[in-house]
Design a protein around this motif. Structure first.
Motif, PDB file in Angstrom:
ATOM      1  N   PHE A 197     -28.472   4.518  -3.242  1.00 27.61           N
ATOM      2  CA  PHE A 197     -27.799   3.559  -3.355  1.00 27.61           C
ATOM      3  C   PHE A 197     -26.566   4.359  -4.267  1.00 27.61           C
ATOM      4  CE2 PHE A 197     -26.404  -0.446  -4.402  1.00 27.61           C
ATOM      5  CZ  PHE A 197     -26.364  -1.082  -3.208  1.00 27.61           C
ATOM      6  N   PRO A 198     -24.780   3.888  -3.750  1.00 25.69           N
ATOM      7  CA  PRO A 198     -23.890   3.808  -4.274  1.00 25.69           C
ATOM      8  C   PRO A 198     -23.290   2.952  -4.743  1.00 25.69           C
ATOM      9  CG  PRO A 198     -22.902   4.461  -2.141  1.00 25.69           C
ATOM     10  CD  PRO A 198     -24.520   4.074  -2.196  1.00 25.69           C
ATOM     11  N   LEU A 199     -23.387   2.297  -6.076  1.00 30.38           N
ATOM     12  CA  LEU A 199     -23.364   0.666  -6.660  1.00 30.38           C
ATOM     13  C   LEU A 199     -21.688   0.417  -6.948  1.00 30.38           C
ATOM     14  CD1 LEU A 199     -25.064  -1.639  -7.106  1.00 30.38           C
ATOM     15  CD2 LEU A 199     -25.355  -0.848  -9.260  1.00 30.38           C
ATOM     16  N   CYS A 200     -21.667  -0.280  -5.900  1.00 36.08           N
ATOM     17  CA  CYS A 200     -19.770  -0.600  -6.348  1.00 36.08           C
ATOM     18  C   CYS A 200     -20.020  -1.904  -7.503  1.00 36.08           C
ATOM     19  CB  CYS A 200     -19.555  -2.155  -5.484  1.00 36.08           C
ATOM     20  SG  CYS A 200     -19.473   0.003  -3.955  1.00 36.08           S
ATOM     21  N   ARG A 201     -19.515  -1.120  -8.461  1.00 37.05           N
ATOM     22  CA  ARG A 201     -18.837  -2.261 -10.091  1.00 37.05           C
ATOM     23  C   ARG A 201     -18.588  -3.090  -9.802  1.00 37.05           C
ATOM     24  NH1 ARG A 201     -21.400   0.977 -13.998  1.00 37.05           N
ATOM     25  NH2 ARG A 201     -22.021   2.880 -13.525  1.00 37.05           N
ATOM     26  N   ASN A 202     -16.916  -3.213  -9.207  1.00 36.30           N
ATOM     27  CA  ASN A 202     -15.846  -4.192  -8.978  1.00 36.30           C
ATOM     28  C   ASN A 202     -16.428  -5.393  -7.979  1.00 36.30           C
ATOM     29  OD1 ASN A 202     -15.552  -3.723 -11.532  1.00 36.30           O
ATOM     30  ND2 ASN A 202     -14.112  -2.357 -11.198  1.00 36.30           N
ATOM     31  N   ILE A 203     -17.099  -5.821  -7.823  1.00 34.15           N
ATOM     32  CA  ILE A 203     -16.851  -6.922  -6.928  1.00 34.15           C
ATOM     33  C   ILE A 203     -16.336  -8.170  -7.314  1.00 34.15           C
ATOM     34  CG2 ILE A 203     -18.816  -8.205  -4.894  1.00 34.15           C
ATOM     35  CD1 ILE A 203     -20.751  -6.158  -5.901  1.00 34.15           C
ATOM     36  N   SER A 204     -14.939  -8.034  -6.183  1.00 39.05           N
ATOM     37  CA  SER A 204     -13.702  -9.010  -6.069  1.00 39.05           C
ATOM     38  C   SER A 204     -13.877 -10.216  -5.418  1.00 39.05           C
ATOM     39  CB  SER A 204     -12.398  -8.771  -5.792  1.00 39.05           C
ATOM     40  OG  SER A 204     -12.221  -7.688  -5.176  1.00 39.05           O
ATOM     41  N   ILE A 205     -14.367  -9.598  -3.801  1.00 37.30           N
ATOM     42  CA  ILE A 205     -14.089 -10.862  -2.839  1.00 37.30           C
ATOM     43  C   ILE A 205     -15.787 -11.343  -2.569  1.00 37.30           C
ATOM     44  CG2 ILE A 205     -14.201 -10.696  -0.416  1.00 37.30           C
ATOM     45  CD1 ILE A 205     -12.418  -8.748   0.095  1.00 37.30           C
ATOM     46  N   LEU A 206     -15.048 -13.053  -2.275  1.00 35.64           N
ATOM     47  CA  LEU A 206     -16.288 -13.903  -3.097  1.00 35.64           C
ATOM     48  C   LEU A 206     -15.456 -14.636  -1.048  1.00 35.64           C
ATOM     49  CD1 LEU A 206     -16.111 -15.510  -6.332  1.00 35.64           C
ATOM     50  CD2 LEU A 206     -17.729 -13.530  -5.169  1.00 35.64           C
ATOM     51  N   GLU A 207     -15.020 -15.077  -0.820  1.00 30.27           N
ATOM     52  CA  GLU A 207     -14.442 -15.863   0.222  1.00 30.27           C
ATOM     53  C   GLU A 207     -13.512 -14.945   1.578  1.00 30.27           C
ATOM     54  OE1 GLU A 207     -13.350 -19.560  -0.575  1.00 30.27           O
ATOM     55  OE2 GLU A 207     -15.152 -20.311  -1.632  1.00 30.27           O
ATOM     56  N   PRO A 208     -13.929 -14.139   1.828  1.00 33.33           N
ATOM     57  CA  PRO A 208     -13.190 -13.023   2.356  1.00 33.33           C
ATOM     58  C   PRO A 208     -12.279 -13.919   3.416  1.00 33.33           C
ATOM     59  CG  PRO A 208     -15.408 -12.735   3.263  1.00 33.33           C
ATOM     60  CD  PRO A 208     -15.233 -13.264   1.776  1.00 33.33           C
ATOM     61  N   ALA A 209     -10.807 -13.348   3.695  1.00 32.36           N
ATOM     62  CA  ALA A 209     -10.326 -14.110   5.164  1.00 32.36           C
ATOM     63  C   ALA A 209      -9.817 -13.071   6.311  1.00 32.36           C
ATOM     64  CB  ALA A 209      -8.577 -14.705   3.854  1.00 32.36           C
ATOM     65  N   LYS A 210     -10.005 -13.628   7.449  1.00 31.31           N
ATOM     66  CA  LYS A 210      -9.625 -13.033   8.708  1.00 31.31           C
ATOM     67  C   LYS A 210      -8.431 -12.396   8.554  1.00 31.31           C
ATOM     68  CE  LYS A 210     -10.194 -16.762  10.821  1.00 31.31           C
ATOM     69  NZ  LYS A 210      -9.790 -17.854  12.591  1.00 31.31           N
ATOM     70  N   GLN A 211      -7.168 -12.524   7.984  1.00 30.31           N
ATOM     71  CA  GLN A 211      -5.999 -11.704   7.800  1.00 30.31           C
ATOM     72  C   GLN A 211      -6.337 -10.729   7.101  1.00 30.31           C
ATOM     73  OE1 GLN A 211      -6.681 -15.160   6.457  1.00 30.31           O
ATOM     74  NE2 GLN A 211      -5.724 -15.308   4.282  1.00 30.31           N
ATOM     75  N   ASN A 212      -7.110 -10.279   6.158  1.00 28.43           N
ATOM     76  CA  ASN A 212      -7.545  -9.571   5.640  1.00 28.43           C
ATOM     77  C   ASN A 212      -7.813  -8.080   6.485  1.00 28.43           C
ATOM     78  OD1 ASN A 212      -6.643 -10.404   2.963  1.00 28.43           O
ATOM     79  ND2 ASN A 212      -8.408 -10.847   2.612  1.00 28.43           N
ATOM     80  N   ILE A 213      -9.069  -8.734   7.688  1.00 30.96           N
ATOM     81  CA  ILE A 213      -9.660  -7.725   8.367  1.00 30.96           C
ATOM     82  C   ILE A 213      -8.615  -7.327   9.171  1.00 30.96           C
ATOM     83  CG2 ILE A 213     -10.845  -7.838  11.237  1.00 30.96           C
ATOM     84  CD1 ILE A 213     -12.667 -10.215   9.773  1.00 30.96           C
ATOM     85  N   ARG A 214      -8.548  -5.826   9.706  1.00 36.23           N
ATOM     86  CA  ARG A 214      -7.117  -5.545  10.283  1.00 36.23           C
ATOM     87  C   ARG A 214      -7.986  -3.935  11.072  1.00 36.23           C
ATOM     88  NH1 ARG A 214      -6.935   0.170   8.430  1.00 36.23           N
ATOM     89  NH2 ARG A 214      -7.444   0.241   6.246  1.00 36.23           N
ATOM     90  N   LEU A 215      -6.747  -3.369  12.364  1.00 38.39           N
ATOM     91  CA  LEU A 215      -7.066  -2.855  13.095  1.00 38.39           C
ATOM     92  C   LEU A 215      -8.088  -0.838  12.149  1.00 38.39           C
ATOM     93  CD1 LEU A 215      -5.035  -3.051  15.953  1.00 38.39           C
ATOM     94  CD2 LEU A 215      -7.508  -3.562  16.604  1.00 38.39           C
ATOM     95  N   ALA A 216      -8.300  -0.548  12.570  1.00 37.16           N
ATOM     96  CA  ALA A 216      -8.695   0.668  11.711  1.00 37.16           C
ATOM     97  C   ALA A 216      -7.743   1.648  11.652  1.00 37.16           C
ATOM     98  CB  ALA A 216     -10.397   1.290  12.236  1.00 37.16           C
ATOM     99  N   GLU A 217      -7.632   2.650  10.671  1.00 38.63           N
ATOM    100  CA  GLU A 217      -6.330   3.633  11.301  1.00 38.63           C
ATOM    101  C   GLU A 217      -7.528   4.943  10.820  1.00 38.63           C
ATOM    102  OE1 GLU A 217      -4.341   3.450   8.397  1.00 38.63           O
ATOM    103  OE2 GLU A 217      -2.648   1.461   9.305  1.00 38.63           O
ATOM    104  N   LEU A 218      -6.778   6.609  12.094  1.00 33.88           N
ATOM    105  CA  LEU A 218      -7.806   7.637  11.658  1.00 33.88           C
ATOM    106  C   LEU A 218      -8.013   8.249  10.331  1.00 33.88           C
ATOM    107  CD1 LEU A 218      -6.200   9.407  14.375  1.00 33.88           C
ATOM    108  CD2 LEU A 218      -8.131   8.505  14.668  1.00 33.88           C
ATOM    109  N   ALA A 219      -6.916   7.402   9.763  1.00 31.51           N
ATOM    110  CA  ALA A 219      -7.376   7.634   7.673  1.00 31.51           C
ATOM    111  C   ALA A 219      -8.349   7.011   7.461  1.00 31.51           C
ATOM    112  CB  ALA A 219      -6.104   7.436   7.184  1.00 31.51           C
TER     113      ALA A 219
END
Length: 285
Positions: free
Chosen positions: A117-139
């Motif tokens: 399990f790769p633990l994420c140390r710095n979780i900042s999002i508590l209330e994510p917003a729809k505008q942060n969802i985007r189309l994926a890119e090949l990168a």
């Protein structure tokens, strides 16, 4: 948060160092100097599964690796992975991999149930917003594949070569969405337009309580699949490999439909029917 991170990291380190033997909660608690009750709660909250489930999945993954990449007898593998008999090992292995150890070895197709399990140390999002969802890119593909391995619960029939080809097609056809927390890819979804369906939806276990499931469903209904019925498939009821996927779909309003077998794995289709147009869009509670 820092204390929780230290505790979970200590548990993960201990498990990784003792995969070749019997591991029990009391042993881990004593080694990392936490009460077993406190440790159990913190680990489950952070990783999305109990210590027992994590240990079992990691050891069965190591067993699967030995079945494919070594000539060790099944009984020896059972003992090496913490089981007291071949019978108990075979029962546990089949409940997760859907094949007995000998048949799995004959198939020669390794896929992990659980990686470290790769633990994420710095979780900042508590209330994510729809505008942060985007189309994926090949990168985004390398991070997407890492998330897939972490969130798919070790679908034992997974063929990553086939999956990668489908993923590239989804991205090029603008049928793939991602959400990041800083540099961390925390959620990804691939879908189809006609008929409307979710082909893959993965969320980092540490973010399951952030409302991301509902956020992505709302985005589909409002932007990409307006007023369409949406279907998806997941584990059947009582499948021990399921860490909550069925429950989360039902909480979102998906309804059980027919049972299926996909790539040799028993699954079940679920369908979400959006509210009628006059009822307006779905809103977050």
């Amino acid at each position: 948060m820092e204390n929780k991170t230290i505790c979970v990291n200590a548990v993960v380190d201990y498990v990784e160092s003792h995969l070749d033997g019997k591991i029990e909660l009391e042993m881990i608690a004593e080694a990392v100097h936490y009460s077993k009750y406190h440790l159990h709660r913190l680990f489950a909250e952070t990783v999305g599964m109990t210590v027992h489930d994590y240990v079992q999945r990691r050891q069965l993954t190591e067993a699967a690796k030995l079945l494919i990449f070594s000539d060790k007898p099944i009984l020896e593998i059972a003992f090496q992975c913490g089981y007291e008999s071949q019978q108990s090992f075979s029962a546990a292995f089949k409940s997760m991999y859907k094949l007995p150890p000998a048949a799995y070895r004959n198939n020669q197709n390794f896929y992990p149930l659980q990686l470290r399990f790769p633990l994420c140390r710095n979780i900042s999002i508590l209330e994510p917003a729809k505008q942060n969802i985007r189309l994926a890119e090949l990168a985004d593909i390398p991070a997407w594949m890492d998330l897939m391995r972490l969130s798919i619960d070790g679908y034992p029939m997974m063929d990553e070569t086939v999956y990668l080809k489908k993923l590239k097609g989804s991205i090029l056809e603008k049928r793939a969405l991602v959400l990041k927390d800083g540099n961390i890819l925390i959620a990804a979804m691939a879908f189809t337009y006609a008929p409307g369906s979710i082909e893959f939806f993965g969320i980092h276990p540490q973010y399951h309580s952030c409302g991301i499931q509902k956020l992505f469903l709302n985005t589909l209904l409002e932007t990409y699949l307006p007023r369409q019925e949406i279907s998806t498939t997941t584990f059947r009821v009582n499948d021990k490999a399921d860490l909550g996927h069925r429950k989360r779909l039902i909480q979102l309003g998906f309804v059980e439909k027919e049972r299926l077998t996909e790539f040799g794995y028993p699954t079940q289709r679920f369908v979400f029917t959006p509210p009628k147009k006059e009822e307006g869009h779905i809103h977050e509670k």
